[in-house]
Design an enzyme around this catalytic site. Structure first.
Site, PDB file in Angstrom:
ATOM      1  N   HIS A   1      26.524  49.337 -18.759  1.00  0.00           N
ATOM      2  CA  HIS A   1      26.895  49.559 -17.358  1.00  0.00           C
ATOM      3  C   HIS A   1      27.626  50.883 -17.146  1.00  0.00           C
ATOM      4  O   HIS A   1      28.591  50.974 -16.380  1.00  0.00           O
ATOM      5  CB  HIS A   1      27.736  48.399 -16.840  1.00  0.00           C
TER       6      HIS A   1
ATOM      7  N   HIS B   1      26.054  43.472  -9.552  1.00  0.00           N
ATOM      8  CA  HIS B   1      26.277  42.525 -10.651  1.00  0.00           C
ATOM      9  C   HIS B   1      27.029  41.282 -10.154  1.00  0.00           C
ATOM     10  O   HIS B   1      28.036  40.882 -10.736  1.00  0.00           O
ATOM     11  CB  HIS B   1      27.063  43.218 -11.771  1.00  0.00           C
TER      12      HIS B   1
ATOM     13  N   GLU C   1      20.242  40.718 -11.424  1.00  0.00           N
ATOM     14  CA  GLU C   1      20.507  42.138 -11.249  1.00  0.00           C
ATOM     15  C   GLU C   1      19.195  42.914 -11.135  1.00  0.00           C
ATOM     16  O   GLU C   1      18.414  42.964 -12.095  1.00  0.00           O
ATOM     17  CB  GLU C   1      21.319  42.661 -12.430  1.00  0.00           C
TER      18      GLU C   1
END
Length: 332
Positions: A102, A173, A294
């Site tokens: 991420h 997310h 996601e």
């Protein structure tokens, strides 16, 4: 009425604000820290639709990434390695020293965004990610518009521009729970995907695009999530396209959520590692308390030539749309 109010102070002294939006039967609370969707409610539903906390400290630790816009490259990059125009790049390794997850230790989900505009039903947040940040090239200008456009929909429109070629893939997310239960594995899920990406022990795709037919990954027809264990990308298509429905989640009480997106991939994570912690309304969270859906470019795309395009170049605009539409599920 939309409103902005203080939410808390991070451990390093940064102040976090919260903007509340209302429209289409939904109420959403959005934080400037990570552009986090902190809470989401629907008229006539007694429980929150997402996992979250009223304590900012939780988002720095046990609930890291929960509800955030993560990037500049969502999901994982093996070894943090990427190659652009013949030059090797190295991103921050923030997951067991093996992967970039991420966007690194201080990815977009851990930065303070600026509220550039807001109304009763939408808020525009902006972020500047400097050249070299977390090892990625290019000054990246990011904008997300979170909106409640009506008919039970929550949407995120994410755009970005850069002054150097750079990896770019953002994702919302959020963790969803449609019936307020302790465990979402009893939810029904349907995904419009014929293939998924098998992964190794570091959750990195092996490069194979495996058929879902005859496997626990076959959600082409709706069925219970079950106990197989999921943290995998489902291959929707090979390039960004127009907004279209890709998944349908249904709680045991009949509330449904349709996921529409422009993105080529859908990461499904069943929340197996959600910590035991008190969340919204004093609810006790734990493993499998929520499901992450996601929308994104496929994970580790910079290291797989056959995966969808992951490179944003100067003069281009990255555009990612996702909408979550809540209402009575099909078949109810």
């Amino acid at each position: 009425m939309s409103r902005i109010e203080p939410f808390g102070t991070l451990s390093d002294g940064r102040k976090v604000e919260c903007v509340t939006l209302r429209g289409g039967g939904l109420t959403a609370r959005l934080l400037t820290y990570g552009a986090i969707l902190q809470d989401l409610r629907m008229e006539g539903v007694a429980h929150p639709l997402v996992l979250g906390s009223d304590r900012i400290a939780d988002y720095e630790g046990p609930l890291i990434h929960f509800g955030a816009i993560v990037g500049r490259f969502a999901n994982r990059i093996a070894g943090g390695r990427f190659r652009i125009d013949g030059r090797d790049g190295q991103a921050d390794l923030n997951e067991a020293g093996r992967t970039t997850l991420h966007g690194g230790t201080e990815g977009s989900g851990r930065m303070i965004w600026t509220i550039a505009a807001f109304s009763d039903t939408s808020a525009t947040l902006t972020l500047e990610m400097p050249d070299g940040h977390m090892g990625f090239p290019g000054n990246l200008q990011v904008q997300v518009v979170c909106a409640l456009p009506g008919d039970g929909a929550l949407s995120f429109d994410i755009t970005a521009t850069t002054d150097k070629p750079t990896p770019c893939s953002f994702a919302h997310h959020g963790y969803f729970n449609l019936d307020g239960s302790d465990d979402v594995r009893g939810h029904s899920l349907q995904i419009a995907a014929d293939h998924y990406l098998p992964v190794d022990d570091a959750q990195i795709p092996t490069g194979e695009e495996a058929l879902v037919k005859g496997t626990p990954f076959d959600f082409r027809d709706p069925r219970e999530i079950g106990r197989h264990g999921y943290d995998h990308n489902f291959c929707l298509w090979r390039s960004r396209t127009e907004l279209r429905p890709v998944a349908l989640l249904r709680g045991t009480g009949g509330l449904g959520m349709e996921v529409d997106t422009t993105e080529p991939g859908l990461q499904v994570y069943d929340g197996a590692l959600i910590p035991r912690i008190e969340g919204l309304e004093g609810r006790q969270y734990g493993p499998h308390a929520g499901l992450a859906l996601e929308t994104q470019v496929w994970p580790d795309a910079p290291n797989h030539s056959r995966f969808p395009d992951w490179l944003l170049k100067p003069g281009q605009t990255y555009r990612h749309r996702v909408a979550y539409r809540f209402g009575a599920a099909q078949g109810q």
